[in-house]
Enzyme design. Structure first.
Site, PDB file in Angstrom:
ATOM      1  N   ASP A  63       0.863  -1.182   0.000  1.00 52.79           N
ATOM      2  CA  ASP A  63       0.000   0.000   0.000  1.00 52.79           C
ATOM      3  C   ASP A  63       0.901   1.234   0.000  1.00 52.79           C
ATOM      4  O   ASP A  63       2.127   1.139  -0.209  1.00 52.79           O
ATOM      5  CB  ASP A  63      -1.003  -0.041   1.160  1.00 52.79           C
ATOM      6  N   CYS A  66       2.899  -3.459   3.924  1.00 54.31           N
ATOM      7  CA  CYS A  66       2.083  -2.310   4.301  1.00 54.31           C
ATOM      8  C   CYS A  66       2.771  -1.702   5.526  1.00 54.31           C
ATOM      9  O   CYS A  66       3.951  -1.962   5.748  1.00 54.31           O
ATOM     10  CB  CYS A  66       0.623  -2.696   4.542  1.00 54.31           C
ATOM     11  N   THR A 118       2.399  -2.161   8.831  1.00 54.59           N
ATOM     12  CA  THR A 118       2.794  -3.203   9.790  1.00 54.59           C
ATOM     13  C   THR A 118       3.100  -4.531   9.122  1.00 54.59           C
ATOM     14  O   THR A 118       3.673  -5.419   9.767  1.00 54.59           O
ATOM     15  CB  THR A 118       1.649  -3.462  10.784  1.00 54.59           C
ATOM     16  N   HIS A 144       9.495 -24.658   6.910  1.00 62.20           N
ATOM     17  CA  HIS A 144       8.496 -25.478   7.605  1.00 62.20           C
ATOM     18  C   HIS A 144       7.069 -25.233   7.137  1.00 62.20           C
ATOM     19  O   HIS A 144       6.250 -26.151   7.197  1.00 62.20           O
ATOM     20  CB  HIS A 144       8.574 -25.228   9.121  1.00 62.20           C
ATOM     21  N   HIS A 178       6.712 -31.787   7.612  1.00 62.45           N
ATOM     22  CA  HIS A 178       6.149 -30.447   7.449  1.00 62.45           C
ATOM     23  C   HIS A 178       5.092 -30.408   6.343  1.00 62.45           C
ATOM     24  O   HIS A 178       4.174 -29.595   6.380  1.00 62.45           O
ATOM     25  CB  HIS A 178       7.265 -29.438   7.164  1.00 62.45           C
TER      26      HIS A 178
HETATM   27  C1  RB5 Z   1      -2.204   2.324   6.626  1.00 67.52           C
HETATM   28  O1  RB5 Z   1      -2.278   3.477   7.388  1.00 67.52           O
HETATM   29  C2  RB5 Z   1      -1.994   1.114   7.507  1.00 67.52           C
HETATM   30  O2  RB5 Z   1      -3.164   0.824   8.198  1.00 67.52           O
HETATM   31  C3  RB5 Z   1      -1.538  -0.064   6.695  1.00 67.52           C
HETATM   32  O3  RB5 Z   1      -0.363   0.254   6.012  1.00 67.52           O
HETATM   33  C4  RB5 Z   1      -1.217  -1.336   7.452  1.00 67.52           C
HETATM   34  O4  RB5 Z   1      -0.367  -1.098   8.511  1.00 67.52           O
HETATM   35  C5  RB5 Z   1      -2.383  -2.162   7.827  1.00 67.52           C
HETATM   36  O5  RB5 Z   1      -2.264  -3.282   8.352  1.00 67.52           O
END
Ligand code: RB5
Length: 150
Positions: free
Chosen positions: A12, A69, A71, A102, A137
């Protein structure tokens, strides 16, 4: 280039520079980076980018994928909703090796707001340079897949 060297990348808006750095890094190593964007920094919705990358792998167009993204979590969840896809989020190289060895994960997810570029590139190398061990596995991976047939 053969499918075995084709790696799909998507993200993203939170991870565009890191995604592009990873694309350049793996291209320099002889992989074919199939970067499906986005390329402009407007806010976008990570689920559609995760699903798009996962479909490239599920269809057989690419063997492996790398998605990002903020996180790494949301786009991983979206990718895992595509039947047959196994995707894990990694912030360390040990986990990146183990999701291949695995879990036979085809897709690696990274949080661009979690790890810096240097570590991210090492995580990518660990993922791409590890093969599935099979054996016991494989039984467990089959068990992961079983609910899709219910
Ligand atoms: C975007 O602000 C953020 O929510 C996205 O990049 C991600 O971390 C979502 O899991």
């Amino acid at each position: 280039m053969t499918v075995s060297k084709r790696i799909v990348l998507s993200s993203d808006h939170a991870a565009i520079p890191l995604r592009q750095a990873i694309a350049a890094h793996i291209t320099a190593q002889g992989w074919e980076a199939v970067d499906i964007g986005p390329t402009t920094p407007e806010s976008t919705h990570y689920p559609k980018h995760g699903a798009a990358a996962a479909r490239k792998v599920a269809s057989g167009d690419c063997r492996l994928g790398i998605i990002l993204c903020g996180t790494g979590q949301g786009i991983m969840m979206a990718a895992n909703k595509v039947p047959g896809i196994r995707c894990g989020v990694c912030s360390d190289t040990f986990s990146a090796k183990m999701i291949r060895a695995h879990n036979d994960a085809q897709i690696l997810s990274i949080g661009a707001r979690v790890v810096g570029e240097g570590l991210a590139l090492e995580i990518v190398d660990a993922f791409l340079n590890t093969e599935f061990e099979g054996g016991r596995h494989a039984t467990r991976v089959d068990m992961i897949e079983a609910p899709e047939a219910e």
